[in-house]
Write a protein that holds these residues in place. Structure first.
Motif, PDB file in Angstrom:
ATOM      1  N   ASN A 204     -49.725  34.351 -25.994  1.00  0.00           N
ATOM      2  CA  ASN A 204     -50.647  33.499 -26.758  1.00  0.00           C
ATOM      3  C   ASN A 204     -52.113  33.741 -26.425  1.00  0.00           C
ATOM      4  OD1 ASN A 204     -48.528  31.969 -28.092  1.00  0.00           O
ATOM      5  ND2 ASN A 204     -48.147  31.014 -26.101  1.00  0.00           N
ATOM      6  N   ASP A 205     -52.406  34.813 -25.718  1.00  0.00           N
ATOM      7  CA  ASP A 205     -53.781  35.064 -25.310  1.00  0.00           C
ATOM      8  C   ASP A 205     -53.959  36.532 -24.955  1.00  0.00           C
ATOM      9  OD1 ASP A 205     -56.405  34.388 -24.817  1.00  0.00           O
ATOM     10  OD2 ASP A 205     -55.913  32.779 -23.398  1.00  0.00           O
ATOM     11  N   PHE A 206     -55.201  36.946 -24.738  1.00  0.00           N
ATOM     12  CA  PHE A 206     -55.443  38.310 -24.293  1.00  0.00           C
ATOM     13  C   PHE A 206     -56.748  38.351 -23.494  1.00  0.00           C
ATOM     14  CE2 PHE A 206     -57.918  38.111 -28.175  1.00  0.00           C
ATOM     15  CZ  PHE A 206     -59.060  38.853 -27.887  1.00  0.00           C
ATOM     16  N   ILE A 207     -56.897  39.414 -22.689  1.00  0.00           N
ATOM     17  CA  ILE A 207     -58.119  39.630 -21.917  1.00  0.00           C
ATOM     18  C   ILE A 207     -58.687  40.986 -22.309  1.00  0.00           C
ATOM     19  CG2 ILE A 207     -59.164  39.742 -19.624  1.00  0.00           C
ATOM     20  CD1 ILE A 207     -56.589  38.441 -18.514  1.00  0.00           C
ATOM     21  N   ASN A 208     -59.948  41.012 -22.730  1.00  0.00           N
ATOM     22  CA  ASN A 208     -60.658  42.285 -22.887  1.00  0.00           C
ATOM     23  C   ASN A 208     -61.064  42.714 -21.480  1.00  0.00           C
ATOM     24  OD1 ASN A 208     -62.617  44.303 -23.128  1.00  0.00           O
ATOM     25  ND2 ASN A 208     -63.289  43.569 -25.111  1.00  0.00           N
ATOM     26  N   MET A 209     -60.352  43.691 -20.916  1.00  0.00           N
ATOM     27  CA  MET A 209     -60.542  44.055 -19.518  1.00  0.00           C
ATOM     28  C   MET A 209     -61.910  44.680 -19.263  1.00  0.00           C
ATOM     29  SD  MET A 209     -57.903  42.823 -18.163  1.00  0.00           S
ATOM     30  CE  MET A 209     -58.167  43.418 -16.497  1.00  0.00           C
ATOM     31  N   ASN A 210     -62.510  45.308 -20.265  1.00  0.00           N
ATOM     32  CA  ASN A 210     -63.854  45.871 -20.093  1.00  0.00           C
ATOM     33  C   ASN A 210     -64.861  44.789 -19.724  1.00  0.00           C
ATOM     34  OD1 ASN A 210     -62.249  47.590 -21.976  1.00  0.00           O
ATOM     35  ND2 ASN A 210     -64.030  48.942 -21.817  1.00  0.00           N
ATOM     36  N   GLN A 211     -64.644  43.579 -20.248  1.00  0.00           N
ATOM     37  CA  GLN A 211     -65.567  42.476 -19.988  1.00  0.00           C
ATOM     38  C   GLN A 211     -65.384  41.879 -18.593  1.00  0.00           C
ATOM     39  OE1 GLN A 211     -65.133  39.677 -23.219  1.00  0.00           O
ATOM     40  NE2 GLN A 211     -65.837  41.134 -24.773  1.00  0.00           N
ATOM     41  N   VAL A 212     -64.336  42.312 -17.892  1.00  0.00           N
ATOM     42  CA  VAL A 212     -64.055  41.793 -16.555  1.00  0.00           C
ATOM     43  C   VAL A 212     -64.617  42.719 -15.469  1.00  0.00           C
ATOM     44  CG1 VAL A 212     -62.195  40.937 -15.057  1.00  0.00           C
ATOM     45  CG2 VAL A 212     -61.968  40.739 -17.508  1.00  0.00           C
ATOM     46  N   LEU A 213     -65.137  43.867 -15.854  1.00  0.00           N
ATOM     47  CA  LEU A 213     -65.708  44.796 -14.876  1.00  0.00           C
ATOM     48  C   LEU A 213     -66.805  44.102 -14.064  1.00  0.00           C
ATOM     49  CD1 LEU A 213     -65.932  48.045 -17.032  1.00  0.00           C
ATOM     50  CD2 LEU A 213     -64.420  47.663 -15.075  1.00  0.00           C
ATOM     51  N   ASN A 214     -66.787  44.378 -12.757  1.00  0.00           N
ATOM     52  CA  ASN A 214     -67.744  43.805 -11.795  1.00  0.00           C
ATOM     53  C   ASN A 214     -67.500  42.327 -11.523  1.00  0.00           C
ATOM     54  OD1 ASN A 214     -69.363  45.596 -10.419  1.00  0.00           O
ATOM     55  ND2 ASN A 214     -70.921  45.699 -12.017  1.00  0.00           N
ATOM     56  N   ARG A 215     -66.340  41.821 -11.939  1.00  0.00           N
ATOM     57  CA  ARG A 215     -65.984  40.431 -11.647  1.00  0.00           C
ATOM     58  C   ARG A 215     -64.752  40.399 -10.749  1.00  0.00           C
ATOM     59  NH1 ARG A 215     -66.051  37.182 -17.279  1.00  0.00           N
ATOM     60  NH2 ARG A 215     -65.730  35.432 -15.857  1.00  0.00           N
TER      61      ARG A 215
END
Length: 264
Positions: free
Chosen positions: A26-37
């Motif tokens: 029911n969801d997803f993560i754009n992993m590029n936006q998680v870089l440096n986090r």
């Protein structure tokens, strides 16, 4: 931000750089936006991708019983030369096998840690190359079924590797090569019944991965042994997450693991 769900291989979109998505029910993560986090991953339970049951994962995201029964895990998956649907011969489920095997397949050269030969369905280009962490790739032949692709791969791997060093790939320990030249070198080794399918007109595909920092050494994360892992995400290559402390998380190896992911 907290996410929860069963791990499947990351979905990708070709771009510069490649876009990665970890997709849950029911969801997803754009992993590029998680870089440096900071990313925290916690193993909660198993969830077999075939049965949905909480049973230990054996291979390919499947529990042991499903792996040995399902058509999606037949020997011809890893060894295309064993495909028999073109002969109307069933392995586990002929309808499924015809649907997958009797469609256009590509035999290709990819360079991730070294030049290797591989097979994929045409519909999986360039996804297959992205999943392998290849920074360049090229098609050799396009054939109408998986069997012809398989016997071509068998013939060619006597002259070029069919394996990738995942450690070298993740360290970006690579060199650019002329894949067009490599293809021409291998042309004479293509089986006679496949010769008419040889491709000579196309060029290399180059791939750009979202990596801010490559590790000097790599240490693999195993959630079965250590059920919690956290670190600063520094890159994504192939189906691996690369962390600041040089640990790497193989998403494909954790398919069928139900996890919680916290992003800070």
């Amino acid at each position: 931000m907290l996410y929860e769900g069963v791990i499947r291989k990351m979905q990708t979109e070709l771009g510069s750089p490649i876009q990665y998505f970890l997709v849950f029910e029911n969801d997803f993560i754009n992993m590029n936006q998680v870089l440096n986090r900071k990313l925290k991953i916690e193993f909660i339970k198993y969830q077999c991708l075939g049965t949905g049951k909480n049973e230990p994962i054996y291979r390919q995201g499947f529990c042991k019983s499903y792996f040995f029964e399902s058509a999606a895990a037949g020997d011809w998956i890893m060894k295309p030369e064993l495909s028999k649907a073109h002969l109307d011969i069933e392995d586990r489920d002929l309808e499924y096998e015809k649907r997958v095997q009797l469609q256009p397949h590509i035999v290709y050269l990819a360079n991730s840690s070294n030049v290797k030969v591989g097979v994929t369905r045409k519909s999986q280009v360039p996804t297959r190359w992205i999943d392998q962490g290849a920074h360049e790739a090229i098609e050799i032949v396009e054939v109408p079924n998986r069997y012809l692709a398989g016997i071509t791969e068998v013939a060619l791997k006597a002259h070029v590797s069919d394996k990738t060093s995942w450690q070298k790939m993740l360290k970006n320990d690579l060199e650019d090569v002329d894949l067009i030249e490599w293809r021409q070198k291998l042309k004479s080794y293509v089986p006679e019944e496949v010769a008419d399918y040889f491709i000579e007109s196309n060029g290399e595909t180059h791939l750009d991965f979202p990596v801010l920092q490559y590790p000097e050494k790599v240490k693999s994360v195993n959630l079965e042994k250590i059920p919690k892992h956290s670190g600063i995400l520094k890159g994504i290559k192939g189906q691996y997450l690369i962390f600041e402390d040089s640990t790497v998380f193989n998403v494909r190896a954790h398919e069928g693991y139900y996890v919680g992911i916290d992003i800070n």
